[in-house]
Motif scaffolding. Structure first.
Motif, PDB file in Angstrom:
ATOM      1  N   LEU A  19       0.689  -1.270  -0.120  1.00 40.25           N
ATOM      2  CA  LEU A  19       0.007  -0.049   0.038  1.00 40.25           C
ATOM      3  C   LEU A  19       0.880   1.241   0.071  1.00 40.25           C
ATOM      4  CD1 LEU A  19      -2.899  -0.928   2.274  1.00 40.25           C
ATOM      5  CD2 LEU A  19      -2.986  -0.704  -0.071  1.00 40.25           C
ATOM      6  N   LEU A  20       2.007   1.454   0.521  1.00 37.75           N
ATOM      7  CA  LEU A  20       2.887   2.523   0.665  1.00 37.75           C
ATOM      8  C   LEU A  20       3.606   2.594  -0.561  1.00 37.75           C
ATOM      9  CD1 LEU A  20       4.478   2.376   4.067  1.00 37.75           C
ATOM     10  CD2 LEU A  20       2.897   4.128   3.403  1.00 37.75           C
ATOM     11  N   TYR A  21       3.669   1.478  -1.226  1.00 35.63           N
ATOM     12  CA  TYR A  21       4.427   1.615  -2.615  1.00 35.63           C
ATOM     13  C   TYR A  21       3.335   2.114  -3.590  1.00 35.63           C
ATOM     14  CZ  TYR A  21       6.192   0.428  -7.066  1.00 35.63           C
ATOM     15  OH  TYR A  21       6.892   0.517  -8.305  1.00 35.63           O
TER      16      TYR A  21
ATOM     17  N   PHE B  10      -0.432  11.532  -1.300  1.00 41.04           N
ATOM     18  CA  PHE B  10      -1.097  10.408  -0.846  1.00 41.04           C
ATOM     19  C   PHE B  10      -0.376   9.638  -0.111  1.00 41.04           C
ATOM     20  CE2 PHE B  10      -3.019   6.137  -1.570  1.00 41.04           C
ATOM     21  CZ  PHE B  10      -3.950   6.545  -1.025  1.00 41.04           C
ATOM     22  N   PHE B  11       1.147   9.522  -0.310  1.00 44.01           N
ATOM     23  CA  PHE B  11       2.159   8.912   0.318  1.00 44.01           C
ATOM     24  C   PHE B  11       2.069   9.484   1.825  1.00 44.01           C
ATOM     25  CE2 PHE B  11       6.479   8.310   1.811  1.00 44.01           C
ATOM     26  CZ  PHE B  11       6.525   6.849   1.884  1.00 44.01           C
ATOM     27  N   VAL B  12       2.278  10.842   1.828  1.00 45.17           N
ATOM     28  CA  VAL B  12       2.303  11.431   3.097  1.00 45.17           C
ATOM     29  C   VAL B  12       1.181  11.325   3.885  1.00 45.17           C
ATOM     30  CG1 VAL B  12       2.499  13.662   4.192  1.00 45.17           C
ATOM     31  CG2 VAL B  12       4.001  13.317   2.280  1.00 45.17           C
ATOM     32  N   SER B  13      -0.273  11.108   3.450  1.00 47.50           N
ATOM     33  CA  SER B  13      -1.221  11.087   3.999  1.00 47.50           C
ATOM     34  C   SER B  13      -1.125   9.384   4.563  1.00 47.50           C
ATOM     35  CB  SER B  13      -2.531  11.121   3.135  1.00 47.50           C
ATOM     36  OG  SER B  13      -2.408  11.862   2.100  1.00 47.50           O
ATOM     37  N   GLN B  14      -0.692   8.572   3.792  1.00 50.78           N
ATOM     38  CA  GLN B  14      -0.346   7.310   4.574  1.00 50.78           C
ATOM     39  C   GLN B  14       0.279   7.006   5.708  1.00 50.78           C
ATOM     40  OE1 GLN B  14       0.495   5.190   0.710  1.00 50.78           O
ATOM     41  NE2 GLN B  14      -1.154   3.737   0.762  1.00 50.78           N
ATOM     42  N   LEU B  15       1.493   8.064   5.559  1.00 49.19           N
ATOM     43  CA  LEU B  15       2.397   7.995   6.720  1.00 49.19           C
ATOM     44  C   LEU B  15       1.547   8.657   7.711  1.00 49.19           C
ATOM     45  CD1 LEU B  15       5.693   8.969   5.068  1.00 49.19           C
ATOM     46  CD2 LEU B  15       4.853   6.503   5.775  1.00 49.19           C
ATOM     47  N   LEU B  16       0.812   9.601   7.541  1.00 48.17           N
ATOM     48  CA  LEU B  16       0.095  10.029   8.811  1.00 48.17           C
ATOM     49  C   LEU B  16      -1.059   9.181   9.304  1.00 48.17           C
ATOM     50  CD1 LEU B  16      -0.400  13.827   7.554  1.00 48.17           C
ATOM     51  CD2 LEU B  16       1.105  13.192   9.306  1.00 48.17           C
ATOM     52  N   ALA B  17      -1.518   8.425   8.564  1.00 48.52           N
ATOM     53  CA  ALA B  17      -2.414   7.454   8.930  1.00 48.52           C
ATOM     54  C   ALA B  17      -1.863   6.319   9.905  1.00 48.52           C
ATOM     55  CB  ALA B  17      -3.210   6.677   7.765  1.00 48.52           C
ATOM     56  N   ILE B  18      -0.854   6.063   9.444  1.00 51.96           N
ATOM     57  CA  ILE B  18       0.190   4.959  10.205  1.00 51.96           C
ATOM     58  C   ILE B  18       0.596   5.678  11.701  1.00 51.96           C
ATOM     59  CG2 ILE B  18       2.313   4.017  10.365  1.00 51.96           C
ATOM     60  CD1 ILE B  18       2.168   3.530   7.264  1.00 51.96           C
TER      61      ILE B  18
END
Length: 101
Positions: free
Chosen positions: A68-70, A79-87
């Motif tokens: 999902l990060l890839y 969107f990648f930064v949003s995923q890191l924030l979600a984590i």
């Protein structure tokens, strides 16, 4: 001597956050695409909870979260930064007992 004049052509790049976030991107997207992005963010956050449950649970969650990060990295940097924030939000919510996991 030639003076550099600012270009008036719209090349699609944005100056906001170093070109990482283009506000026009949200305007061009439909409801289904935005809701899929939200579902991916929620899934990434909940799979990241596995990393707080020990080594083997973390190993089980490594491949899906990595995939999902890839996907987020390939999609857009915002969107990648949003995923890191979600984590990060999932970690904080887990360690502060806001989530029942």
């Amino acid at each position: 001597m030639s003076q550099a004049t600012p270009s008036t052509a719209d090349d699609g790049s944005s100056r906001f956050l170093g070109g990482m976030f283009d506000p026009e991107e949200l305007r061009r997207r439909n409801f289904v695409a935005v809701s899929m992005d939200v579902l991916i963010l929620i899934t990434t956050g909940f799979l990241a909870i596995l990393f707080t449950k020990g080594f083997w649970a973390g190993m089980i969650g490594l491949i899906p979260v990595g995939t999902l990060l890839y996907f987020g990295w390939s999609s857009s940097k915002a969107f990648f930064v949003s995923q890191l924030l979600a984590i990060a939000l999932a970690f904080v919510a887990t360690y502060t007992y806001m989530l029942p996991y």
